[in-house]
Every structure is written in C-alpha cells, then in structure tokens.
Design a protein around this motif. Structure first.
Motif, short mmCIF file in Angstrom:
data_model
loop_
_atom_site.label_atom_id
_atom_site.label_comp_id
_atom_site.label_asym_id
_atom_site.label_seq_id
_atom_site.Cartn_x
_atom_site.Cartn_y
_atom_site.Cartn_z
N PRO A 251 28.72 28.01 40.70
CA PRO A 251 29.28 28.87 41.45
C PRO A 251 29.74 30.28 40.79
O PRO A 251 29.85 30.44 39.51
N HIS A 252 29.32 31.22 41.64
CA HIS A 252 29.46 32.91 41.08
C HIS A 252 29.66 33.75 42.29
O HIS A 252 28.93 33.97 42.96
N ALA A 253 31.06 33.67 42.80
CA ALA A 253 31.37 34.39 43.92
C ALA A 253 31.07 35.96 43.82
O ALA A 253 30.81 36.47 44.99
N ASP A 254 30.86 36.63 42.95
CA ASP A 254 30.63 37.91 42.45
C ASP A 254 29.19 38.25 42.42
O ASP A 254 28.77 39.20 42.27
N SER A 255 28.41 37.41 42.61
CA SER A 255 26.95 37.32 42.59
C SER A 255 26.46 37.24 43.98
O SER A 255 26.63 36.55 45.02
N GLU B 248 25.81 33.89 45.20
CA GLU B 248 26.71 33.20 45.05
C GLU B 248 26.54 31.83 44.10
O GLU B 248 27.12 31.12 44.27
N ARG B 249 25.92 32.05 43.15
CA ARG B 249 25.71 31.21 42.18
C ARG B 249 25.28 31.97 40.95
O ARG B 249 24.55 32.97 40.92
N MET C 229 36.28 36.83 36.66
CA MET C 229 36.97 36.01 37.89
C MET C 229 37.39 34.43 37.24
O MET C 229 38.19 34.07 37.80
N TYR C 230 36.32 33.74 36.36
CA TYR C 230 36.64 32.54 35.99
C TYR C 230 37.45 32.33 34.54
O TYR C 230 37.82 31.26 34.36
#
Length: 328
Positions: A256-260, A263-264, A191-192
């Motif tokens: 931030p971790h949108a796919d967790s 969300e972190r 993602m990042y």
C-alpha cells in the motif's frame, strides 16, 4: 548472490558438478559423495558450460580425458566467463606424470585426484575446497553486500561491471543495464515511517532478485531507493522483457502507498544497452540509463523507457494479468 543472513550456508547446502563422459565414472563419484554433498552430473565439457550458464555449482569435479572438449579446454573456457571464473575445479585424472600435473595446475584447477579414486581422499579434498569457498563467499558478502536490502553494493559494481564490459567485447555479446527506483519513496517514508520504508526496500529488492532467472544477472543498490540490474549477454528486446517482468512483479506485491496515483508501491526504470561493436563507456551507459529513468518518471511513473521506446512503456493497472503496452 542474494542473502537474508550472512554465513548461513553449510556443506549440506552446497552442490558439486561432476563432468565425465563415462557413466560408470559419474556413478562412482556420485556414490562416494552422496553422504557428503549434493551432486549433479553431465557427460561433456559443452554440457558443463551450458549448466553453469543457469546454475552455479560450488565445486566442479572435472575428468581430464573427454572427447571434443577435454577437461583443460573446458576449464579454460569457464575461467573466461566472469560468472564462472570463481568456481573451484578439481581434476580427476588417470595420469600421475609431472607433465600432466603441471598441465592441470596451468589450466586453473585448485587440486586433482588420481584414478582409481580413493574414497577418503576424494571426500576430504572436496570438503576442504568447499569449506574454503564458503569462507571466501562469506568475506565477499561482508565486502560487497548491502546490509539493508541484501543486494550488491557500489563496491561490487565498481569491480564487476568493468569485467563484464571486457567479457562482452571478447565474446561479441551485448550488455544491458536497467536502473530503477521506487516511485514517490520520500512520500512513502513521510507517511509510513522509516522502518516501513526500510521494509519496503527489502521486499522490493528480494522480489526483484527472485525474479532474475540467471545467476549471471545481478542486482545492485546504487542509492537510497535506486537500484541497478545488470544483464550480461542481453540485447534490447531481452532487456525489455526482463524489465517488464520486474515491474509487474513489484506491482503485484501490492504494497500500500496512499500517496501514489496507483495506491501501491511501483517502480520506474530506464534501460541502456552496450553492443560489442560500439564504443560506449561505463559512464556513458549509466548516464543513458539514468536519462531514460528520468523520462519514465516524468511520463507518469510505473513504467520504463528503453533507448528506442517512444513513448515510455507503462504498466497497466486495470485487469489481470497486468501487461505492458506501447513498446517502440
């Protein structure tokens, strides 16, 4: 040891521990060195050993004649501890006989100075040995430090862990290992991007290292996003407490971790403990910790599993401060 840049330390960054039962002698040595290097002082061999459990001086100035533990006995005890064995010791002695000189060398000192101390001799010998240690530290960093994260690497693990096993047997002390990795790290990279992925690993590694409170506790990168924390002289309850703090600290980074699902960025961890009276090998210990890590990850992540924890212990994400529940 944890580094952000290799070779930054200078003489001004170093610390000398002065060990002498006479307050006047400690004051003289501190005064002579105050313009050269930072000094701390203790008044007995036992205090020196206790000091080195929590801080690692770059050099020790050790009085030879002290009550209870003399300088030779204190140095011998320090040499038996893996975390202290590398600290150079200069003896300060009032005797100049060949017999005393031989005894100093046999005790493991790197040098000695005679009383009354000559100021020029003392300063130059201290500077010489610290500069030598700084060069050795730099070489060790180049060999043993993971360049991306600043943690130790597998080469260090291969050299350090067997010595700790022997220390535990000799001192009848437990050894705890914590294997952890970053949850959903592949999804984070996808993602990042890999640059943010590298930055994430660096932040996590530095945060974990900063949360370790004793110089003997070591952080090792053993895989891509997988790390190992080595906790000498630590039983299962102590290992749980440390692991709880590590997971909470990374959770509080709020990367931030949108796919967790949280969300972190979070961690999962597995623990293993070797007691002095068991026959667990290094391979068995690592395998046990790895199996407990797998249990933590398959139980929902953002938690750890210890050998006696059922179910695995989860980091709560509601409210502040975050806390662990369900310890077995």
């Amino acid at each position: 040891m944890y580094i952000e840049k290799v070779g930054e330390r200078t003489l001004a960054d170093c610390k000398v521990l002065i060990v002498d039962d006479q307050a006047s002698s400690r004051l003289v040595l501190e005064t002579l060195l105050e313009d050269t290097v930072a000094c701390n002082s203790v008044c007995s061999g036992m205090e020196a050993i206790e000091y080195c459990k929590h801080q690692t001086p770059d050099l020790i100035l050790m009085d030879v004649s002290m009550p209870e533990l003399d300088g030779h006995q204190t140095t011998a005890l320090l040499r038996k501890k893996t975390s202290c064995a590398h600290i150079p010791v200069i003896f300060v002695t009032s005797s100049s006989t060949d017999e005393e000189e031989s005894k100093c060398w046999e005790s493991g000192c790197v040098d000695f100075v005679e009383k009354p101390v000559n100021a020029c001799t003392l300063r130059n010998r201290v500077k010489s040995h610290i500069n030598h240690k700084l060069r050795n530290d730099l070489l060790e960093k180049l060999i043993y430090i993971d360049k991306l994260t600043g943690a130790y690497n597998r080469h260090y693990l291969d050299d350090y862990l067997p010595r700790l096993i022997k220390d535990g047997l000799r001192n009848v002390a437990p050894l705890s290992l914590v294997i952890f990795d970053v949850d959903h790290f592949k999804l984070f990279n996808d993602m990042y991007g890999h640059l943010d992925g590298d930055s994430c690993l660096w932040k996590v590694s530095k945060t974990i290292n900063d949360a370790l409170l004793r110089p003997m506790d070591k952080l090792v990168r053993i895989g891509g996003e997988e790390f190992l924390v080595i906790l000498p002289s630590t039983d299962i309850e102590g290992a749980k407490s440390v692991t709880k703090r590590l997971l909470e600290t990374v959770f509080d980074l709020n990367i931030p971790h949108a796919d967790s699902e949280y969300e972190r960025v979070t961690l999962s961890a597995g623990l293993a403990v070797k007691n002095a009276n068991d026959n667990k090998t290094i391979d068995y210990l690592m395998l046990e910790a790895d199996k407990n890590l797998y249990t933590a990850k398959t139980s929902g992540r953002n938690r750890f599993t210890a050998p006696t924890s059922t179910p695995s212990s989860k980091v709560e994400t509601q409210g502040a401060p975050i806390k662990l529940t369900g310890l077995g």
